[in-house]
Motif scaffolding. Structure first.
Motif, mmCIF file in Angstrom:
data_model
loop_
_atom_site.group_PDB
_atom_site.id
_atom_site.type_symbol
_atom_site.label_atom_id
_atom_site.label_comp_id
_atom_site.label_asym_id
_atom_site.label_seq_id
_atom_site.Cartn_x
_atom_site.Cartn_y
_atom_site.Cartn_z
ATOM 1 N N GLU A 41 36.769 16.528 49.315
ATOM 2 C CA GLU A 41 37.174 17.469 48.259
ATOM 3 C C GLU A 41 35.996 18.269 47.708
ATOM 4 O O GLU A 41 36.154 19.401 47.265
ATOM 5 C CB GLU A 41 37.861 16.699 47.132
ATOM 6 N N ALA A 42 34.795 17.682 47.748
ATOM 7 C CA ALA A 42 33.631 18.363 47.171
ATOM 8 C C ALA A 42 32.902 19.267 48.173
ATOM 9 O O ALA A 42 31.915 19.921 47.815
ATOM 10 C CB ALA A 42 32.655 17.318 46.629
ATOM 11 N N ALA A 43 33.363 19.307 49.408
ATOM 12 C CA ALA A 43 32.653 20.115 50.415
ATOM 13 C C ALA A 43 32.698 21.598 50.048
ATOM 14 O O ALA A 43 33.622 22.053 49.367
ATOM 15 C CB ALA A 43 33.280 19.891 51.788
ATOM 16 N N GLU A 47 25.535 12.135 50.392
ATOM 17 C CA GLU A 47 26.781 12.614 49.786
ATOM 18 C C GLU A 47 26.784 14.115 49.554
ATOM 19 O O GLU A 47 27.804 14.702 49.225
ATOM 20 C CB GLU A 47 26.985 11.889 48.446
ATOM 21 N N LYS A 48 25.622 14.736 49.740
ATOM 22 C CA LYS A 48 25.521 16.123 49.285
ATOM 23 C C LYS A 48 25.829 17.163 50.369
ATOM 24 O O LYS A 48 26.409 18.202 50.074
ATOM 25 C CB LYS A 48 24.104 16.345 48.756
ATOM 26 N N GLY A 108 29.985 17.543 52.560
ATOM 27 C CA GLY A 108 29.308 18.261 51.475
ATOM 28 C C GLY A 108 29.071 19.700 51.920
ATOM 29 O O GLY A 108 29.907 20.281 52.625
ATOM 30 N N PHE A 109 27.907 20.259 51.555
ATOM 31 C CA PHE A 109 27.617 21.647 51.931
ATOM 32 C C PHE A 109 27.676 21.838 53.448
ATOM 33 O O PHE A 109 27.035 21.097 54.207
ATOM 34 C CB PHE A 109 26.204 22.037 51.489
ATOM 35 N N SER A 128 35.283 26.763 48.333
ATOM 36 C CA SER A 128 35.565 25.338 48.155
ATOM 37 C C SER A 128 36.318 24.788 49.369
ATOM 38 O O SER A 128 36.856 25.546 50.193
ATOM 39 C CB SER A 128 36.449 25.152 46.919
ATOM 40 N N ALA A 129 36.383 23.454 49.441
ATOM 41 C CA ALA A 129 37.149 22.812 50.511
ATOM 42 C C ALA A 129 38.623 23.229 50.432
ATOM 43 O O ALA A 129 39.258 23.488 51.457
ATOM 44 C CB ALA A 129 37.021 21.294 50.390
#
Ligand code: COA
Length: 260
Positions: A127-129, A60-61, A107-108, A170-171
């Protein structure tokens, strides 16, 4: 099916080949082995039953947190040149595929990870990428195409800021500057990327391949780019799918494209 240690390459029944970078403990860092295996996995995309490719990261990261920094110690200029040229060649082969390739950025996407996403034809992000080119922090510059593809995608100003400061974005910001096509909740990421591939794959395959080729010519001066466009347009006119597409439109039917 080839045996991979650093990634998974899984074609599904609909013809979507998903390549998952699979070194989650190292945030899917692009080791030399991974780059070599990616090159090998991309050959599977040439099989006729593969309609398109999704590239994503395990866990997930991270999509990929860049080149594997543990392999950098003691790297001499000649090694570095070979390293960059090799990565660029593999990424060029992604961009050069005649079928859609969508990055599902989970993610990253840093350094080589951001460059890998940019070599894909389209990018969907969760959304967290987060995206960034942090190489200056290591005393390096981006070497897998970042200094070239980033300004082409987002313009010189935003690219210069990202490449010179190394700061992550951010994404949502990546969407605003045109670095990604869509931002979706994490649980919708893979389905969205897959649907994009299948939507494109439902169009006339030769026209899709010619469009991808014409897009690559967008780097040429305008008169040459336009010449290429006219030549590719003419090639499409020689296909059975062109006749099929026009007839289907006139008869109000769904075209049945054969890819020739
Ligand atoms: N190469 C090799 N290993 C990497 C890596 C990379 N590019 N990025 C992360 N890792 C490894 C870490 O060394 C760590 O391994 P460990 O658990 O054995 O110590 C593991 O992945 C997790 O990373 P960690 O840094 O602990 O996670 P974090 O959440 O604190 O930070 C990042 C995440 C992405 C911000 C951070 O890992 C980072 O900055 N990575 C390097 C990014 C970079 O500079 N990329 C460009 C390379 S040219």
């Amino acid at each position: 099916m080839a045996d991979f240690q650093t990634l998974r390459a899984e074609p599904d029944a609909d013809g979507v080949l998903t390549i998952t970078l699979d070194r989650p403990d190292a945030l899917n860092a692009l080791s030399q082995q991974l780059v070599a295996e990616l090159s090998k996995a991309l050959r599977l995309a040439r099989q006729p039953d593969v309609k398109g490719v999704v590239i994503t990261g395990a866990g997930e990261k991270a999509f990929a947190a860049g080149a594997d920094i543990s392999e950098f110690a003691g790297m001499e200029p000649l090694d570095a040149h070979r390293f960059a040229a090799r990565g660029q060649a593999v990424f060029n082969s992604i961009e050069g595929l005649p079928k859609p390739v969508v990055a599902a950025v989970n993610g990253f996407a840093l350094g080589g990870g951001c460059e890998l996403a940019m070599a894909c034809h389209l990018r969907v992000a969760s959304e967290a990428a987060q995206f960034g080119q942090p190489e200056v922090q290591l005393g390096l510059i981006a070497g897998f195409g970042g200094t070239q593809r980033l300004p082409r995608l987002v313009g010189h100003g935003v690219a210069a800021e990202m490449l010179l400061t190394g700061a992550r974005i951010s994404a949502q910001r990546a969407y605003e500057v045109g670095l990604v096509n869509r931002v979706v909740p994490a649980e919708e990421l893979q389905a969205t990327a897959r649907e994009l591939v299948l939507t494109i794959a439902s169009k006339a395959p030769v026209a899709v391949a010619m469009t991808l080729q014409a897009l690559r010519a967008a780097d040429l001066p305008l008169p040459q780019g336009l010449q290429q466009e006219a030549a590719l347009f003419a090639q499409c006119a020689a296909t059975e799918d062109f006749a099929e597409g026009v007839m289907a439109f006139l008869n109000r039917e769904t075209p049945d494209f054969q890819g020739r």
